[in-house]
Design a protein around this motif. Structure first.
Motif, PDB file in Angstrom:
ATOM      1  N   ILE A   1       5.800   4.397   6.585  1.00 29.26           N
ATOM      2  CA  ILE A   1       6.843   3.557   7.178  1.00 29.26           C
ATOM      3  C   ILE A   1       8.214   4.186   6.936  1.00 29.26           C
ATOM      4  O   ILE A   1       9.069   4.229   7.826  1.00 29.26           O
ATOM      5  CB  ILE A   1       6.785   2.135   6.588  1.00 29.26           C
ATOM      6  N   GLU A   2       8.412   4.731   5.736  1.00 28.53           N
ATOM      7  CA  GLU A   2       9.700   5.362   5.450  1.00 28.53           C
ATOM      8  C   GLU A   2       9.927   6.560   6.366  1.00 28.53           C
ATOM      9  O   GLU A   2      11.029   6.760   6.892  1.00 28.53           O
ATOM     10  CB  GLU A   2       9.762   5.781   3.976  1.00 28.53           C
ATOM     11  N   ALA A   3       8.871   7.338   6.565  1.00 33.31           N
ATOM     12  CA  ALA A   3       8.995   8.503   7.458  1.00 33.31           C
ATOM     13  C   ALA A   3       9.258   8.038   8.897  1.00 33.31           C
ATOM     14  O   ALA A   3      10.088   8.615   9.607  1.00 33.31           O
ATOM     15  CB  ALA A   3       7.722   9.342   7.390  1.00 33.31           C
ATOM     16  N   TYR A   4       8.590   6.980   9.273  1.00 37.30           N
ATOM     17  CA  TYR A   4       8.739   6.411  10.626  1.00 37.30           C
ATOM     18  C   TYR A   4      10.176   5.963  10.854  1.00 37.30           C
ATOM     19  O   TYR A   4      10.779   6.214  11.886  1.00 37.30           O
ATOM     20  CB  TYR A   4       7.759   5.249  10.743  1.00 37.30           C
ATOM     21  N   ASP A   5      10.746   5.307   9.842  1.00 39.69           N
ATOM     22  CA  ASP A   5      12.106   4.805   9.989  1.00 39.69           C
ATOM     23  C   ASP A   5      13.142   5.921   9.980  1.00 39.69           C
ATOM     24  O   ASP A   5      14.285   5.706  10.354  1.00 39.69           O
ATOM     25  CB  ASP A   5      12.410   3.784   8.888  1.00 39.69           C
ATOM     26  N   LYS A   6      12.751   7.105   9.511  1.00 43.55           N
ATOM     27  CA  LYS A   6      13.715   8.216   9.510  1.00 43.55           C
ATOM     28  C   LYS A   6      13.514   9.133  10.701  1.00 43.55           C
ATOM     29  O   LYS A   6      14.372   9.954  11.001  1.00 43.55           O
ATOM     30  CB  LYS A   6      13.564   9.008   8.208  1.00 43.55           C
TER      31      LYS A   6
ATOM     32  N   ALA B   1       3.322   5.930  13.902  1.00 48.16           N
ATOM     33  CA  ALA B   1       2.956   4.533  14.181  1.00 48.16           C
ATOM     34  C   ALA B   1       1.452   4.389  14.347  1.00 48.16           C
ATOM     35  O   ALA B   1       0.860   3.392  13.917  1.00 48.16           O
ATOM     36  CB  ALA B   1       3.681   4.042  15.430  1.00 48.16           C
ATOM     37  N   ALA B   2       0.827   5.428  14.955  1.00 48.47           N
ATOM     38  CA  ALA B   2      -0.628   5.358  15.126  1.00 48.47           C
ATOM     39  C   ALA B   2      -1.310   5.311  13.766  1.00 48.47           C
ATOM     40  O   ALA B   2      -2.247   4.538  13.547  1.00 48.47           O
ATOM     41  CB  ALA B   2      -1.105   6.553  15.933  1.00 48.47           C
ATOM     42  N   GLN B   3      -0.811   6.128  12.825  1.00 45.02           N
ATOM     43  CA  GLN B   3      -1.408   6.114  11.477  1.00 45.02           C
ATOM     44  C   GLN B   3      -1.165   4.770  10.793  1.00 45.02           C
ATOM     45  O   GLN B   3      -2.026   4.232  10.098  1.00 45.02           O
ATOM     46  CB  GLN B   3      -0.808   7.232  10.626  1.00 45.02           C
TER      47      GLN B   3
ATOM     48  N   ILE C   1       0.874  -1.165   0.000  1.00 43.03           N
ATOM     49  CA  ILE C   1       0.000   0.000   0.000  1.00 43.03           C
ATOM     50  C   ILE C   1       0.918   1.224   0.000  1.00 43.03           C
ATOM     51  O   ILE C   1       1.577   1.508   0.997  1.00 43.03           O
ATOM     52  CB  ILE C   1      -0.902   0.022   1.256  1.00 43.03           C
ATOM     53  N   PRO C   2       1.005   1.919  -1.124  1.00 44.88           N
ATOM     54  CA  PRO C   2       1.964   3.039  -1.215  1.00 44.88           C
ATOM     55  C   PRO C   2       1.829   4.046  -0.091  1.00 44.88           C
ATOM     56  O   PRO C   2       2.832   4.533   0.442  1.00 44.88           O
ATOM     57  CB  PRO C   2       1.620   3.663  -2.568  1.00 44.88           C
ATOM     58  N   GLU C   3       0.605   4.334   0.319  1.00 42.52           N
ATOM     59  CA  GLU C   3       0.400   5.291   1.398  1.00 42.52           C
ATOM     60  C   GLU C   3       1.087   4.798   2.683  1.00 42.52           C
ATOM     61  O   GLU C   3       1.759   5.545   3.390  1.00 42.52           O
ATOM     62  CB  GLU C   3      -1.116   5.435   1.614  1.00 42.52           C
TER      63      GLU C   3
END
Lengths: 359, 677
Positions: free
Chosen positions: B578-583, B594-596, B571-573
């Motif tokens: 996840i990419e933002a979370y990992d950064k 993480a909530a999103q 799911i691209p969204e």
């Protein structure tokens, strides 16, 4: 003994053998008991089942033993899945006088269902009042129901096993014995190699691959076990055919212009049949043992299929619930002993030398 | 007249019983190699090490002590509370078991996991600094005396304790650090996971002198000091002179010196039968804060017992001092039936029982629905399966109320990523509504739903954990109430793992074990690039560019195998989150993202939350003593932090009292100081 070959009927010699078998009491009684058990197991739905034998509800008769499920909603139970008839019976008992009733089999449980849906999952000892004659297993399933349906699976397995191994083994054995020459030489070497494969380990490996990529079922399991079991009978069929081939009646048939197939199956086969008949009971025993062993090790039929091996495993993992392991073990020993008694009697009855150590 | 054929098939059952009952006697081949006298400075390893250091100058950086930044803020965790009992009695033998004789004494490489590695290494060996088991996110000193973190350069500086000694008495230096990185990045260990981890995690290592080194990480995470320290086991360079292409064979039965409290002497290996660890004589850290009061027994004997029922019998007979907490926890019968509170040994106070609430990321048991399979690619079907899976019954009737159904992917992490998501409870009516929306409206004569084309609503659940077959049988029988059929496929661990990793399953009932971390991981399990080999890529022109507008990459043809994205989620969204979370480098930002992420995962419904146990419980003989409070928050088993001790006098006293029929007060304790709210 009605095979589709006209000359294949009970000749006086065979009739004599059968008579001798009946005279060996231990084997004959075992035979009667085993046949009774087999017949009963094929009528298991009428004896051990959660579906009632007969049911009368609001003026209509139902016989749900075989066939499609009846939804709970049809009997006012208010759900779409299959009606729980024990629950229905309890409910109808509270509203007498309407002519509604449920007639359940002697053991009103099927081998898959949780008998105590409101309680914890744990083995419970035999309870005659609730008709759990042999108690329940660790998922609250009736042990007797699982034994009976597991026995039937084992019988179907053993029956198919014997037919298939003998079909392959007898055909190849006879062919090698009859034709001899290169076919015999090469065939024998291949069989020697094949029979050296360590049975259980290879079967386990193949079974785990089939489970992952084919989905295990009785047919696959049968195919795998047969694949590594047909070699034994070929030796006997080969030597017997080899011997029979040299006899005058075979030559006579050849002179009369009978086809090879006809000679093998109509003339030679009936004369080597005693070998097959003597081996059959032991083959049944080995088939049941093999299935039980594979199920015990977890490489047999997928859960929740009822099977003796699975019950044995549960039993050994629940030593504090001895009724599980005791039931499965007694059942297995009983059947194997019966089969062995029959086998001994058959062997004695069919023995060309009258005096043997088995007398 | 028995033939080879029949003789072979008939005793099969006996063979099968024996197979399951007998211990392995052939585990060890009897060969044993002693460490050679070859010097670590001249052997073949030394040459290769030197060549590697010369070749990878950007990674292995050598600087002068004077280059050490002056403004570093050194820390040593001295403000943290101690968690062991410093007055615990030393001495005695702790008797325990292993199910299989170890196939090797190496701690990495093929066959190294399982066996005795936990007691030889995982629970015993030291890191430079170790996460405090009661204060997650903070570390206390291990073989490093102090450390300094520099967020700006993503670097953690360590000063090795000058008292730190290997079990053979040699001092620990930065040479060992450099060697360890060289070794773990080397293909000779034949363990790609370590190669990958130590390549991806570190940008470089900088050595300042014999005791000071620094690790620079590629990514900055909020807990980067923990990440740089935790799991960084050291290998003794001086004992690894033979390291090379034949490492696996040469070190198969060799014990290398350790920094930890226990080591193994060759005389204590009884091949096929038992292994006995001994406390290192004059262990260098024995009086150090956070290490004193731990690793108390002089000897730790592990006897091979394969069958759990036999383990239990041995325990009750007093041959074993302790019954494994993981078995006691997940197999309820041991707690309730085999060893109930009124069992004579429990009631008599000889055997104590304890239940301890820990707080760790729970193994993510659940149904992993493969979205790439037909029918399962419809969200309504997946949502229906959520309502048709009765994990509530599993938790309350199979685990007897000792387990709970999980709610999100992040249950058990020290902060909840989502305040309100709860698992969909079993509800056949709702399940049927969702199945109907996907066209499965007719119930066939077998009670299973069908669609207009006559297709049955039937899926196969695969697992590689044969011990949960009963749970699968429960799910199967409950699912029929919703008109859904589950076929069960119980595979052995190797075949089953392969099938799931190749994404060959329809639904998998499995769990990934998770080590205590501050926050959950999503990339491995949910990023599209772990589902399809041709997802994204972009930059170098291969497959398809990533879309700016967030539309799905149309090229979903090659499933990517050997990844943990077992739901094949793409799911691209979600990928962007996840990419933002990992950064993200602050906990608040991660929490928000993480909530999103959890909301999308919930809506997508490809993972049915399974069960989790919020505690572990165990039984032990009266002479095994534990600190007040029993254990620490992050412990996964009662043994993990080695906080127990053996009271040899109490052992004799208890045995004598039992013979005479004298009893002690019964003790069935519950420790809920760390219970999740």
């Amino acid at each position: 003994m009605a095979l589709p070959f006209p000359r294949f009927r009970l000749n006086p010699l065979t009739a004599k053998k059968v008579r001798r078998f009946r005279e060996i009491r231990r084997g004959y009684v075992s035979f009667i008991i085993l046949i009774t058990l087999i017949v009963l197991s094929f009528a298991a739905e009428l004896l051990v089942n959660s579906r009632p034998l007969a049911l009368r509800y609001e003026g209509r008769w139902y016989f749900p033993t075989y066939g499609a499920i009846h939804r709970g909603r049809e009997f006012g139970l208010g759900y779409e899945y299959e009606a729980n008839y024990r629950e229905l019976k309890a409910k109808l008992a509270q509203e007498p006088g309407r002519g509604n009733f449920v007639l359940l089999p002697p053991v009103p449980y099927n081998p898959y269902e949780n008998s105590y849906p409101q309680e914890f999952y744990k083995p419970r000892p035999p309870n005659l009042g609730e008709r759990h004659l042999l108690g329940t297993d660790q998922l609250n399933r009736d042990v007797l129901a699982r034994l009976v349906y597991g026995f039937r699976k084992a019988l179907i397995f053993a029956g198919s096993f014997i037919v298939l191994t003998y079909l392959v083994g007898v055909s190849l054995g006879c062919a090698m014995g009859y034709f001899g020459g290169w076919l015999d030489l090469v065939g024998q070497r291949l069989i020697e190699i094949w029979s050296l494969v360590p049975f259980l380990f290879v079967v386990i490996i193949v079974a785990s691959i089939v489970s992952a990529y084919g989905g295990m079922n009785l047919g696959w399991l049968l195919a795998i076990v047969v694949m590594f079991s047909w070699t034994g009978i070929t030796y006997y069929m080969r030597t017997n055919t080899y011997r029979e081939k040299a006899r005058d009646y075979v030559h006579a048939a050849q002179v009369l212009g009978a086809s090879t197939t006809r000679i093998i199956f109509v003339h030679v086969l009936p004369n080597v049949l005693s070998t097959i008949v003597t081996f059959a009971p032991f083959t049944v025993a080995s088939a049941i043992s093999a299935l039980t062993a594979l199920d015990f090790l977890g490489y047999g039929l997928p859960p929740p299929t009822p099977s003796w091996g699975e019950l044995l495993r549960q039993g050994t993992a629940n030593l504090n619930a001895p009724w599980i392991v005791a039931s499965a073990f007694s059942a297995l020993v009983t059947v194997l002993v019966l089969v062995t008694f029959i086998g001994e009697a058959v062997r004695e009855a069919f023995d060309p030398k009258k005096f043997t150590t088995y007398r | 007249m028995y033939t080879p054929h029949f003789a072979r098939v008939l005793p099969l059952l006996a063979a099968a019983l024996l197979l399951s009952a007998c211990g392995r006697k052939d585990a060890a081949d009897g060969t044993s190699t002693r460490p050679t006298a070859k010097s670590a400075a001249t052997g073949p390893m030394a040459a290769d090490l030197k060549a590697t250091l010369d070749r990878e100058k950007d990674f292995y950086v050598v600087k002068a002590a004077a280059d050490l930044p002056a403004n570093l803020k050194w820390e040593n965790g001295s403000d943290l509370p101690e968690f062991a009992d410093p007055n615990a009695k030393k001495g005695g033998t702790f008797n325990y078991f292993i199910q299989d004789f170890p196939r090797t004494l190496r701690v990495i490489g093929p066959d190294a996991t399982g066996g005795i590695r936990e007691y030889l290494w995982d629970y015993v060996e030291m890191y430079p600094a170790v996460e405090h088991p009661n204060v997650p996110g903070r570390v206390y000193p291990g073989f490093a005396k102090e450390w300094a973190a520099d967020r700006a350069t993503r670097t953690v500086y360590y000063r090795i304790n000058e008292n730190a000694r290997w079990s053979d008495g040699r001092p620990v230096t930065t040479d060992d650090v450099v060697f360890t990185l060289y070794m773990l990045r080397s293909p000779h260990i034949r363990e790609p996971w370590y190669n990958d981890f130590h390549t991806k995690t570190w940008e470089k290592v900088t050595v300042y002198d014999r005791h000071v080194y620094a690790l620079t990480m590629k990514e900055l995470r909020p807990d980067f000091v923990v990440r740089a320290s935790q799991g960084f086991y050291l290998f003794p360079k001086h004992a690894m002179a033979d390291f090379g292409p034949d490492y696996i064979e040469k070190y198969q039965w060799r014990v290398v010196p350790t920094l930890g409290a226990y080591t193994l002497h060759e005389a204590d290996i009884d091949k096929g039968r038992s292994v006995t660890l001994s406390r290192v004589k004059d262990w260098w850290a024995r009086d150090q804060k956070f290490w004193r009061g731990r690793y108390n027994p002089d000897r730790f004997r592990l006897t091979v017992i394969r069958d759990m029922e036999k383990v239990f019998e041995s325990f009750v007979r007093g041959d074993l001092d302790y019954f494994p907490s993981n078995t006691m926890t997940v197999v309820p019968k041991y707690w309730y039936e085999s060893l109930p509170d009124n069992h004579p040994d429990v009631a008599g106070g000889y055997i104590h029982k304890a239940k301890f609430f820990n707080q760790i990321p729970r193994p993510d048991w659940g149904l992993w629905i493969n979205r790439s399979k037909p029918v399962l690619d419809e969200q309504e079907i997946r949502t229906g399966i959520q309502y048709a899976s009765n994990f509530d019954r599993v938790a309350n009737q199979f685990f007897r109320g000792d387990a709970v159904q999980m709610n999100t992917r992040s249950d058990g992490y020290s902060w909840r990523t989502h305040p309100s998501i709860t698992a969909r409870k079993f509800d056949p009516i709702k399940a049927r509504e969702h199945f109907a929306k996907a066209g499965f409206t007719e119930q066939g004569p077998d009670g299973i739903l069908r669609n207009a084309r006559g297709q049955r609503l039937s899926f196969t659940i695969t697992t590689y954990r044969p011990d949960i077959r009963d749970i699968m049988a429960i799910l199967k029988s409950e699912a029929t109430k919703a008109g859904l059929e589950f076929n069960l496929e119980v595979l052995d661990s190797t075949t089953g793992w392969k099938k799931v990793q190749e994404k060959g399953h329809e639904i998998a009932l499995v769990a990934l074990s998770r080590s205590p971390e501050l926050f959950p991981r999503y990339w491995e399990m949910y990023h599209g690039s772990n589902a399809y080999a041709d997802a994204y890529l972009g930059a170098d022109g291969k497959p398809v560019e990533r879309f700016a507008d967030g539309k799905p990459n149309p090229s979903q043809k090659q499933p990517r195998v050997q990844t943990n994205n077992m739901t094949m989620t793409f799911i691209p969204e979600l990928d962007r989150l996840i990419e933002a979370y990992d950064k993200a480098d602050t906990l608040d930002e991660m929490k928000r993202l993480a909530a999103q992420i959890e909301e999308i995962i919930y809506k997508d419904a490809a993972w049915v939350p399974g069960w989790a146990t919020l505690f572990y419980r165990t039984a032990y003989w009266r002479w095994v003593k534990w600190p007040e409070g029993f254990n620490v928050m992050l412990s996964r088993t009662a043994l993990e932090y080695f906080l127990f001790s053996i009271d040899t006098e109490a052992r004799e006293q208890t045995k004598a009292a039992k013979r005479r029929g004298e009893t002690f007060p019964a003790q069935v304790k519950v420790f809920d100081q760390f219970k999740e709210k």
